[in-house]
Scaffold this motif. Structure first.
Motif, short mmCIF file in Angstrom:
data_model
loop_
_atom_site.label_atom_id
_atom_site.label_comp_id
_atom_site.label_asym_id
_atom_site.label_seq_id
_atom_site.Cartn_x
_atom_site.Cartn_y
_atom_site.Cartn_z
N UNK A 1 14.72 -45.50 -17.24
CA UNK A 1 13.88 -44.52 -17.90
C UNK A 1 14.43 -43.12 -17.66
N UNK A 2 15.35 -42.70 -18.48
CA UNK A 2 15.90 -41.36 -18.38
C UNK A 2 15.28 -40.54 -19.51
N UNK A 3 14.21 -39.85 -19.19
CA UNK A 3 13.42 -39.12 -20.18
C UNK A 3 13.83 -37.65 -20.16
N UNK A 4 14.15 -37.08 -21.33
CA UNK A 4 14.47 -35.65 -21.36
C UNK A 4 13.23 -34.81 -21.04
N UNK A 5 13.46 -33.67 -20.42
CA UNK A 5 12.35 -32.80 -20.03
C UNK A 5 11.56 -32.31 -21.24
N UNK A 6 12.25 -31.98 -22.31
CA UNK A 6 11.59 -31.45 -23.52
C UNK A 6 11.78 -32.41 -24.68
N UNK A 7 11.03 -33.49 -24.69
CA UNK A 7 11.11 -34.47 -25.77
C UNK A 7 10.14 -34.06 -26.87
N UNK A 8 10.61 -34.03 -28.12
CA UNK A 8 9.77 -33.61 -29.24
C UNK A 8 8.62 -34.59 -29.49
N UNK A 9 8.91 -35.88 -29.38
CA UNK A 9 7.91 -36.89 -29.69
C UNK A 9 6.85 -37.00 -28.59
N UNK A 10 7.30 -36.90 -27.33
CA UNK A 10 6.39 -37.02 -26.18
C UNK A 10 6.59 -35.82 -25.25
N UNK A 11 6.08 -34.65 -25.63
CA UNK A 11 6.37 -33.43 -24.87
C UNK A 11 5.88 -33.45 -23.42
N UNK A 12 4.81 -34.14 -23.11
CA UNK A 12 4.28 -34.16 -21.74
C UNK A 12 4.99 -35.19 -20.85
N UNK A 13 5.63 -36.16 -21.46
CA UNK A 13 6.25 -37.24 -20.67
C UNK A 13 7.34 -36.72 -19.74
N UNK A 14 8.18 -35.83 -20.24
CA UNK A 14 9.25 -35.28 -19.42
C UNK A 14 8.73 -34.56 -18.19
N UNK A 15 7.67 -33.81 -18.37
CA UNK A 15 7.05 -33.10 -17.24
C UNK A 15 6.45 -34.10 -16.24
N UNK A 16 5.83 -35.16 -16.75
CA UNK A 16 5.25 -36.17 -15.88
C UNK A 16 6.33 -36.87 -15.06
N UNK A 17 7.44 -37.20 -15.72
CA UNK A 17 8.55 -37.87 -15.03
C UNK A 17 9.11 -36.96 -13.93
N UNK A 18 9.29 -35.69 -14.26
CA UNK A 18 9.79 -34.73 -13.27
C UNK A 18 8.84 -34.66 -12.06
N UNK A 19 7.56 -34.69 -12.33
CA UNK A 19 6.56 -34.63 -11.27
C UNK A 19 6.60 -35.89 -10.38
N UNK A 20 6.85 -37.04 -10.99
CA UNK A 20 6.93 -38.28 -10.20
C UNK A 20 8.14 -38.20 -9.25
N UNK A 21 9.25 -37.69 -9.75
CA UNK A 21 10.45 -37.53 -8.91
C UNK A 21 10.17 -36.56 -7.76
#
Length: 155
Positions: A1-21
């Motif tokens: 699961x390598x999610x970009x920080x600023x994904x157009x389709x899922x804008x909050x997902x990147x921030x959530x992933x960063x927070x989990x790390x």
């Protein structure tokens, strides 16, 4: 699961992933965190990527492997139209390998260095050697052509 920080389709997902790390890192260091081992295990079970920089490095390494399969070497030309960023990555790997060998701060580690070596990665490119040789030759030409006052003449 390598999610970009600023994904157009899922804008909050990147921030959530960063927070989990971030919270896992805090947990590992024994600091206050909302992360639990149960959450780590769940995220691991879906292939969560904890180190995006390491994952990105290995993705580029795979691109270099494909290049070598096609061309038989790892000397990616400066203007490689199929993957323009690959030359820059290869150049950076040479730089970081040199720093590692000199005992200086580097993003290169032994595992990466061994993988590159096993692939047949050349530490110094022919282009870099030619540039150094050309520069040295120009310097020597200038050194040998001085006027009667000892001033260097340029040709």
């Amino acid at each position: 699961c390598l999610v970009p920080l600023n994904d157009d389709k899922y804008p909050q997902l990147g921030l959530w992933v960063k927070e989990q790390r971030r919270h896992r890192s805090l947990m590992i260091r024994g600091k206050h965190s909302h992360m639990t081992q149960e959450r780590v295990d769940i995220l691991n079970s879906i292939g969560f990527c904890w180190d995006s920089h390491e994952a990105s490095w290995w993705d580029k390494f795979k691109e270099l492997q494909k290049y070598k399969e096609e061309f038989g070497h790892c000397m990616v030309p400066h203007q490689y139209s199929s993957n323009p960023q690959l030359h820059k990555w290869v150049y950076q790997q040479r730089r970081h390998l040199r720093l590692l060998k000199e005992g200086k701060m580097s993003h290169m580690n032994e595992k990466r260095a061994r993988a590159l070596e096993k692939l047949g990665f050349v530490y110094t490119s022919a282009c870099q050697k030619n540039e150094k040789t050309d520069t040295l030759a120009k310097f020597n030409d200038q050194k040998d052509t001085k006027d009667e006052n000892g001033q260097t003449k340029t040709r």
